[in-house]
Design an enzyme around this catalytic site. Structure first.
Site, mmCIF file in Angstrom:
data_model
loop_
_atom_site.group_PDB
_atom_site.id
_atom_site.type_symbol
_atom_site.label_atom_id
_atom_site.label_comp_id
_atom_site.label_asym_id
_atom_site.label_seq_id
_atom_site.Cartn_x
_atom_site.Cartn_y
_atom_site.Cartn_z
ATOM 1 N N HIS A 1 -1.674 -7.916 2.378
ATOM 2 C CA HIS A 1 -1.734 -8.509 3.730
ATOM 3 C C HIS A 1 -2.935 -8.067 4.544
ATOM 4 C CE1 HIS A 1 -0.273 -5.215 6.469
ATOM 5 N NE2 HIS A 1 0.113 -4.715 5.316
ATOM 6 N N ASN B 1 -8.590 3.986 7.908
ATOM 7 C CA ASN B 1 -8.016 2.855 8.635
ATOM 8 C C ASN B 1 -8.307 2.881 10.128
ATOM 9 O OD1 ASN B 1 -6.228 5.146 8.063
ATOM 10 N ND2 ASN B 1 -4.798 4.140 9.443
ATOM 11 N N CYS C 1 0.697 6.533 23.383
ATOM 12 C CA CYS C 1 1.762 7.500 23.656
ATOM 13 C C CYS C 1 2.708 7.586 22.475
ATOM 14 C CB CYS C 1 2.594 7.001 24.821
ATOM 15 S SG CYS C 1 2.087 7.577 26.401
ATOM 16 N N GLN D 1 -7.909 -0.379 2.973
ATOM 17 C CA GLN D 1 -8.804 -0.930 4.000
ATOM 18 C C GLN D 1 -10.136 -1.429 3.425
ATOM 19 O OE1 GLN D 1 -7.993 -1.620 7.003
ATOM 20 N NE2 GLN D 1 -6.087 -0.470 7.210
ATOM 21 N N GLY E 1 0.797 -1.225 0.000
ATOM 22 C CA GLY E 1 0.000 0.000 0.000
ATOM 23 C C GLY E 1 0.828 1.273 0.000
#
Lengths: 123, 387
Positions: free
Chosen positions: B201, B151, B325, B179, B71
């Protein structure tokens, strides 16, 4: 990325709660930044008789909060003031590098709580 | 402990039928598709057949399919390739604020090279501001790149409306469909796109392979120079086992699209409903209806997403968060920021992305674990009194 010890502490944190008649309260962090730690202390004869915390944040923030309260409990105010981020991190088997700065501010919050106690009691 | 995988937008396991199709191309059929001997011809046949399979799944012609490494490469190839080829006609590009980093960073790179980029905002549910987009179109606009489905929050964009908006103009329309392929219909003619990026994938194919669809008559400049592979647009000896697996995965996805998407949508709607019934103060991020059938993205007030993720992971459940984070400060993702989640919710998001093999039993189990985890964290949270 987290040590087994830290995850254990995060899953089973000690000293969670509020001390209603606390002698000192400290709060650091900002909800907008994603971490807030509040620490309550009860002092008797210059010793931290009880320490409790409430934390909103990541696993590292919760685990370090829990660890700080345990390390501070039973110590004198002078000893507790000297607790460092490094000591807390070491006790948890280390922190991931990025977490050392952003999530490990429980020792600082403890100091704010102690300063609050000192201000209120003119120590 | 039985593990439950609910992170299919990150990656998927390779389908056993896909793996079986691939295996001969590692060993006995290992030839280079450019070689003239029989070994080479075996590989060339597999390549041609794979191209047909991928094309058929998209309603495209085989010569419109260019195999890539995935992608990210497809997005780079489409955007830079079109920008470089058509810069004599104009240097303005339109995209959105919620694109994948493969598009956003590519556009930023083009800005450094002197192109102008307009980033179209989205509303609170993640749907593109079509009026803003229309107003952004200029005489020197050469390319519009808008993702088909997001996504993180699964929002589906009205790609065919954008196509209608620019009809009669010489603007190339690209969509990142990484997606959406295998989840919702992605016929290139129904969408009306000139270019479309796919990754293998994400649909039970192998990693390291993907494709860019380029409509016949649309010219882009190659980013890599070399031999004449992929008609000069993407040179380099073809990854035949990967391409064969990718093509098989595309065929299966196309064949099972209706059944798979209905199954996932059923699980999705049930999961959202159960979470809303069991846990107070939750918010669904993204659009209620215009969303991928496998995407559940919810925020839990006064708890932090990474903590929730860790608690679920310790119970064998794999999910992701847009609230993790970063290295220096805790930052919410650009998508959650763009849909303007309030401060009470922005750090408490979890993304569950379902797969065709997930079951209702798994969903029920995860919802129970989630309820426990949220309660546990709310007990630790200093804002508990407000909850």
């Amino acid at each position: 990325m987290y040590s087994r010890k830290l995850l254990e502490e995060f899953t089973n944190p000690k000293n969670v709660g509020v001390i209603e008649d606390a002698d000192g309260v400290g709060q650091l962090g900002n909800p907008a930044d994603g971490d807030v730690i509040t620490i309550y202390i009860k002092v008797k004869d210059g010793v931290l008789e009880d320490v409790k915390f409430k934390t909103f944040g990541c696993a590292a923030a919760i685990a370090t909060s829990s660890m700080v309260t345990q390390m501070a409990k039973g110590r004198t105010i002078e000893e507790a003031m000297r607790l460092t981020k490094e000591e807390v991190a070491d006790a948890l088997g280390g922190l991931p590098p990025g977490k050392m700065d952003c999530s490990n501010f429980a020792p600082d919050t403890l100091k704010v709580a102690i300063e609050d106690y000192q201000k209120k009691h003119k120590v | 402990m039985k593990r439950i995988y609910l992170d299919h937008s990150a990656t998927t396991h390779v389908d056993t039928r896909v793996l079986e199709a691939m295996l001969p191309y590692f060993t006995e059929k290992f030839g280079n598709a450019s070689s003239l001997h029989s070994f080479g011809q075996e590989a060339a046949e597999a390549l041609a057949q794979s191209r047909e399979q991928v094309a058929a799944a998209l309603g495209a012609a085989p010569l419109e399919i260019f195999f890539t490494s995935g992608g990210t490469e497809s997005d780079n190839m489409a955007i830079k390739g079109a920008a470089y080829m058509h810069s004599p006609q104009g240097r303005h590009i339109i995209t959105s604020v919620i694109e994948h980093p493969a598009v956003l960073r590519t556009c930023e790179e083009l800005e450094r090279e002197g192109f102008e980029v307009t980033y179209v905002p989205v509303d609170g549910e993640g749907i593109l501001d079509m009026q803003f987009l229309e107003d952004s179109i200029r005489d020197d606009t050469i390319l519009i790149s808008i993702m088909h489905a997001n996504n993180e929050i699964g929002t589906i964009q009205p790609i065919n409306e954008i196509n209608e908006l620019i009809s009669g103009r010489k603007i190339i329309l690209h969509t990142d469909a990484v997606q959406s392929v295998g989840k919702i219909p992605t016929d290139v003619n129904e969408l009306g796109v000139d270019m479309l990026s796919i990754s293998s994938h994400k649909l039970h194919g192998p990693k390291g392979v993907g494709a860019l669809y380029v409509r016949s008559g649309v010219n882009i400049r190659p980013l890599v120079q070399g031999g004449g592979h992929e008609r000069g647009l993407r040179p380099g000896t073809e990854n035949i086992p990967g391409i064969v697996g990718f093509a098989k995965a595309m065929s299966i996805a196309k064949e099972q699209l209706k059944e798979d998407s209905m199954h996932m949508q059923h699980l999705r709607d049930s999961m959202i409903e159960k979470i809303r019934n069991k846990i107070a103060h939750v918010m669904l991020n993204g659009h209620e209806k215009k969303r991928l059938p496998n995407n559940v993205n919810m925020s839990f007030r006064h708890v932090e997403g990474e903590s929730l993720l860790m608690l679920l992971d310790m119970n064998g459940v794999a999910v992701s968060t847009g609230s993790a984070c970063s290295s220096t400060s805790q930052k919410a993702s650009h998508v959650l920021t763009a849909i303007d989640l309030g401060v009470d919710y922005i750090h408490g998001s979890l993304r569950f992305t379902l797969g065709r093999e997930n079951t209702m039993e798994e969903i029920d189990h995860v919802v129970n674990l989630l309820e426990e985890a949220v309660m546990k964290l709310r007990q630790i949270s200093p804002f508990e009194e407000d909850v």
